[in-house]
Write a protein that holds these residues in place. Structure first.
Motif, PDB file in Angstrom:
ATOM      1  N   ALA A  77      40.503 -15.492 -14.285  1.00  0.00           N
ATOM      2  CA  ALA A  77      39.537 -16.208 -15.119  1.00  0.00           C
ATOM      3  C   ALA A  77      39.519 -16.061 -16.607  1.00  0.00           C
ATOM      4  O   ALA A  77      38.993 -16.934 -17.397  1.00  0.00           O
ATOM      5  N   THR A  78      40.115 -14.749 -16.963  1.00  0.00           N
ATOM      6  CA  THR A  78      39.919 -14.419 -18.470  1.00  0.00           C
ATOM      7  C   THR A  78      41.146 -15.320 -19.235  1.00  0.00           C
ATOM      8  O   THR A  78      41.121 -15.561 -20.280  1.00  0.00           O
ATOM      9  N   ALA A  79      41.989 -15.953 -18.317  1.00  0.00           N
ATOM     10  CA  ALA A  79      42.926 -17.157 -19.089  1.00  0.00           C
ATOM     11  C   ALA A  79      42.105 -18.327 -19.680  1.00  0.00           C
ATOM     12  O   ALA A  79      42.710 -18.470 -20.587  1.00  0.00           O
ATOM     13  N   VAL A  80      40.993 -18.457 -19.163  1.00  0.00           N
ATOM     14  CA  VAL A  80      39.996 -19.530 -19.980  1.00  0.00           C
ATOM     15  C   VAL A  80      39.615 -19.042 -21.265  1.00  0.00           C
ATOM     16  O   VAL A  80      39.473 -19.625 -22.248  1.00  0.00           O
ATOM     17  N   LEU A  81      39.218 -17.674 -21.229  1.00  0.00           N
ATOM     18  CA  LEU A  81      38.777 -16.985 -22.463  1.00  0.00           C
ATOM     19  C   LEU A  81      39.611 -16.837 -23.507  1.00  0.00           C
ATOM     20  O   LEU A  81      39.501 -16.801 -24.788  1.00  0.00           O
ATOM     21  N   GLN A  82      40.944 -16.301 -23.117  1.00  0.00           N
ATOM     22  CA  GLN A  82      41.939 -16.029 -24.262  1.00  0.00           C
ATOM     23  C   GLN A  82      43.275 -16.689 -23.744  1.00  0.00           C
ATOM     24  O   GLN A  82      44.235 -16.321 -24.364  1.00  0.00           O
ATOM     25  N   HIS A  83      43.111 -17.924 -23.220  1.00  0.00           N
ATOM     26  CA  HIS A  83      44.277 -18.947 -22.867  1.00  0.00           C
ATOM     27  C   HIS A  83      45.388 -18.259 -21.871  1.00  0.00           C
ATOM     28  O   HIS A  83      45.839 -19.165 -21.220  1.00  0.00           O
ATOM     29  N   GLN A  84      45.670 -17.080 -22.177  1.00  0.00           N
ATOM     30  CA  GLN A  84      46.376 -16.641 -20.858  1.00  0.00           C
ATOM     31  C   GLN A  84      46.154 -14.953 -20.454  1.00  0.00           C
ATOM     32  O   GLN A  84      45.560 -14.422 -21.566  1.00  0.00           O
ATOM     33  N   ILE A  85      46.656 -14.561 -19.294  1.00  0.00           N
ATOM     34  CA  ILE A  85      46.486 -13.288 -19.283  1.00  0.00           C
ATOM     35  C   ILE A  85      47.743 -12.893 -18.143  1.00  0.00           C
ATOM     36  O   ILE A  85      48.233 -13.546 -17.272  1.00  0.00           O
ATOM     37  N   THR A  86      48.118 -11.626 -18.006  1.00  0.00           N
ATOM     38  CA  THR A  86      49.199 -10.941 -17.368  1.00  0.00           C
ATOM     39  C   THR A  86      48.533  -9.792 -16.582  1.00  0.00           C
ATOM     40  O   THR A  86      47.955  -8.982 -17.126  1.00  0.00           O
ATOM     41  N   ILE A  87      48.657  -9.842 -15.099  1.00  0.00           N
ATOM     42  CA  ILE A  87      48.027  -8.871 -14.491  1.00  0.00           C
ATOM     43  C   ILE A  87      48.999  -8.367 -13.460  1.00  0.00           C
ATOM     44  O   ILE A  87      49.345  -9.103 -12.607  1.00  0.00           O
ATOM     45  N   GLU A  88      49.335  -7.293 -13.516  1.00  0.00           N
ATOM     46  CA  GLU A  88      50.720  -6.623 -12.827  1.00  0.00           C
ATOM     47  C   GLU A  88      51.777  -7.888 -13.175  1.00  0.00           C
ATOM     48  O   GLU A  88      52.305  -7.999 -14.162  1.00  0.00           O
ATOM     49  N   THR A  89      52.177  -8.478 -11.871  1.00  0.00           N
ATOM     50  CA  THR A  89      53.341  -9.398 -11.888  1.00  0.00           C
ATOM     51  C   THR A  89      52.975 -10.735 -12.075  1.00  0.00           C
ATOM     52  O   THR A  89      53.779 -11.731 -11.879  1.00  0.00           O
ATOM     53  N   LEU A  90      51.385 -11.062 -11.940  1.00  0.00           N
ATOM     54  CA  LEU A  90      51.113 -12.419 -12.130  1.00  0.00           C
ATOM     55  C   LEU A  90      50.742 -12.752 -13.580  1.00  0.00           C
ATOM     56  O   LEU A  90      50.341 -11.789 -14.557  1.00  0.00           O
ATOM     57  N   HIS A  91      51.303 -13.952 -13.997  1.00  0.00           N
ATOM     58  CA  HIS A  91      51.003 -14.421 -15.365  1.00  0.00           C
ATOM     59  C   HIS A  91      50.432 -15.856 -15.051  1.00  0.00           C
ATOM     60  O   HIS A  91      50.836 -16.710 -14.473  1.00  0.00           O
ATOM     61  N   ALA A  92      49.132 -15.916 -15.692  1.00  0.00           N
ATOM     62  CA  ALA A  92      48.124 -16.995 -15.856  1.00  0.00           C
ATOM     63  C   ALA A  92      47.923 -17.666 -17.094  1.00  0.00           C
ATOM     64  O   ALA A  92      47.930 -16.906 -18.104  1.00  0.00           O
ATOM     65  N   GLN A  93      47.671 -18.905 -17.092  1.00  0.00           N
ATOM     66  CA  GLN A  93      47.728 -19.693 -18.333  1.00  0.00           C
ATOM     67  C   GLN A  93      46.567 -20.716 -18.110  1.00  0.00           C
ATOM     68  O   GLN A  93      46.338 -21.235 -17.088  1.00  0.00           O
ATOM     69  N   HIS A  94      45.730 -21.000 -19.060  1.00  0.00           N
ATOM     70  CA  HIS A  94      44.811 -22.017 -19.257  1.00  0.00           C
ATOM     71  C   HIS A  94      45.467 -23.350 -19.255  1.00  0.00           C
ATOM     72  O   HIS A  94      46.271 -23.791 -19.973  1.00  0.00           O
ATOM     73  N   ALA A  95      45.239 -24.222 -17.992  1.00  0.00           N
ATOM     74  CA  ALA A  95      45.624 -25.609 -18.059  1.00  0.00           C
ATOM     75  C   ALA A  95      44.841 -26.573 -18.632  1.00  0.00           C
ATOM     76  O   ALA A  95      43.665 -26.636 -18.438  1.00  0.00           O
ATOM     77  N   GLU A  96      45.392 -27.209 -19.281  1.00  0.00           N
ATOM     78  CA  GLU A  96      44.820 -28.433 -20.104  1.00  0.00           C
ATOM     79  C   GLU A  96      44.155 -29.621 -19.187  1.00  0.00           C
ATOM     80  O   GLU A  96      43.424 -30.520 -19.646  1.00  0.00           O
ATOM     81  N   SER A  97      44.957 -29.902 -17.971  1.00  0.00           N
ATOM     82  CA  SER A  97      44.866 -30.853 -17.314  1.00  0.00           C
ATOM     83  C   SER A  97      45.339 -30.909 -15.721  1.00  0.00           C
ATOM     84  O   SER A  97      45.828 -29.747 -15.560  1.00  0.00           O
ATOM     85  N   VAL A  98      44.973 -31.696 -14.899  1.00  0.00           N
ATOM     86  CA  VAL A  98      45.575 -31.293 -13.647  1.00  0.00           C
ATOM     87  C   VAL A  98      46.815 -31.484 -13.450  1.00  0.00           C
ATOM     88  O   VAL A  98      47.535 -30.892 -12.757  1.00  0.00           O
ATOM     89  N   GLU A  99      47.628 -32.498 -14.214  1.00  0.00           N
ATOM     90  CA  GLU A  99      48.808 -32.639 -14.241  1.00  0.00           C
ATOM     91  C   GLU A  99      49.534 -31.306 -14.772  1.00  0.00           C
ATOM     92  O   GLU A  99      50.522 -30.825 -14.250  1.00  0.00           O
ATOM     93  N   HIS A 100      49.047 -31.069 -16.011  1.00  0.00           N
ATOM     94  CA  HIS A 100      49.449 -29.652 -16.242  1.00  0.00           C
ATOM     95  C   HIS A 100      49.369 -28.309 -15.550  1.00  0.00           C
ATOM     96  O   HIS A 100      50.252 -27.615 -15.447  1.00  0.00           O
ATOM     97  N   ALA A 101      48.385 -28.499 -14.747  1.00  0.00           N
ATOM     98  CA  ALA A 101      48.011 -27.359 -13.947  1.00  0.00           C
ATOM     99  C   ALA A 101      49.451 -27.398 -12.605  1.00  0.00           C
ATOM    100  O   ALA A 101      49.964 -26.308 -12.334  1.00  0.00           O
ATOM    101  N   LEU A 102      49.459 -28.506 -12.110  1.00  0.00           N
ATOM    102  CA  LEU A 102      50.454 -28.815 -10.945  1.00  0.00           C
ATOM    103  C   LEU A 102      51.995 -28.361 -11.589  1.00  0.00           C
ATOM    104  O   LEU A 102      52.475 -27.602 -10.934  1.00  0.00           O
ATOM    105  N   LYS A 103      52.248 -28.522 -12.759  1.00  0.00           N
ATOM    106  CA  LYS A 103      53.591 -28.192 -13.379  1.00  0.00           C
ATOM    107  C   LYS A 103      53.670 -26.901 -13.303  1.00  0.00           C
ATOM    108  O   LYS A 103      54.771 -25.979 -12.955  1.00  0.00           O
TER     109      LYS A 103
END
Length: 303
Positions: free
Chosen positions: A49-75
């Motif tokens: 959820a921290t990706a919403v607050l700071q656009h992205q976050i890396t946790i161990e081997t996971l990399h998460a990014q704040h998606a701007e739309s459903v289409e962006h999220a799917l890609k």
């Protein structure tokens, strides 16, 4: 990606949800995490959820990014990055299911062409208007069923108390610490909420820092800092928060957050293991293992 057609929607991006995301991501499932516009997560260093607050976050081997739309999220979901989409209501996703289905089909065909290997799941239906979410997981940990229904996806999984497998969802995952932690329940409910945090290193309710008043949270320290009993940690609306015992600050809600009185805003760990503040917890991984078992059991039953 081993299961490209089994898109998984994860409602909630807290630390327990992150353990689920880790297990599913490692196993090859595409994920989309749904979160609030102002997440109230405490263990921010291990919460997607921290990706919403700071656009992205890396946790161990996971990399998460704040998606701007459903289409962006799917890609993003099919690129190896975990998208975190602001969508408090499931309708944000459901409204665009035909679009998601069509794009999923296109991406899957590309995977089939580029990887030159058979896929391990059935291809999506050609009629995109019939598409349903394959897997939906309610990991919001509200200790009650807010709005989850068993017909919202082909497989609906819920965490902890407040749900009944076979009525609200297909499977419930036990979240109470102890012998049953992480077990999959196909009929019935999880252990009822006790209202008291689990004991960790001899500390229970006292390890949870709560807002002494309604207002804005301000911190003097950061996650990972070691404290002694009585040390000043921060304040809410000028009312101070001090450490009840010695340990490490394992979690702190985002500074500047507006909170109601009594809300959980911090987590103090008496074990004082600083490294544990930045890695997924044993509890989160156990629950994640239970979710993965439920998903694979469901898929196995379909074969």
């Amino acid at each position: 990606m081993l299961f490209p057609h089994h898109l998984t929607i994860l409602r909630g991006g807290g630390d327990l949800a992150t353990g689920i995301a880790y297990r599913l991501h490692q196993a090859g499932f595409p994920l989309i995490v749904l979160e609030l516009s102002q997440p109230l997560v405490v263990r921010r260093t291990v919460a997607l959820a921290t990706a919403v607050l700071q656009h992205q976050i890396t946790i161990e081997t996971l990399h998460a990014q704040h998606a701007e739309s459903v289409e962006h999220a799917l890609k993003l979901a099919h690129s190896g990055t975990i998208p975190v989409l602001v969508a408090p209501e499931l309708s944000v996703i459901s409204y665009q299911l035909p679009v998601i289905s069509h794009q999923l089909s296109v991406i899957s065909e590309r995977l089939l062409i580029t990887e030159h290997r058979p896929l391990y799941a059935k291809r999506p239906r050609s009629d995109i208007t019939e598409y349903r979410i394959p897997i939906l997981i309610d990991a919001r940990m509200a200790k009650r069923n807010i709005d989850s229904q068993i017909d919202q996806a082909e497989l609906v999984i819920a965490l902890g108390p407040g749900f009944t497998a076979g009525i609200d969802c297909h499977a419930v995952i036990e979240t109470m610490r102890g012998h049953s932690l992480g077990r999959v329940i196909w009929q019935g409910s999880a252990i009822p909420n006790t209202g008291t945090p689990g004991i960790v290193a001899g500390k229970g309710a006292e390890r949870v820092l709560r807002a002494p008043a309604a207002g804005q949270v301000n911190w003097r320290l950061e996650i990972g800092d070691l404290v002694q009993a009585g040390d000043l940690i921060g304040d809410v609306a000028s009312q101070t928060i001090t450490a009840p015992f010695a340990g490490v600050l394992r979690g702190l809600i985002a500074p500047g957050s507006q909170v109601p009185a009594g809300l959980k805003i911090g987590d103090l760990d008496a074990r004082a293991d600083v490294s544990a503040c930045f890695t997924i917890s044993d509890k989160a991984l156990a629950i994640g293992g239970g979710v993965l078992e439920a998903v694979l059991t469901h898929l196995n039953r379909q074969t």
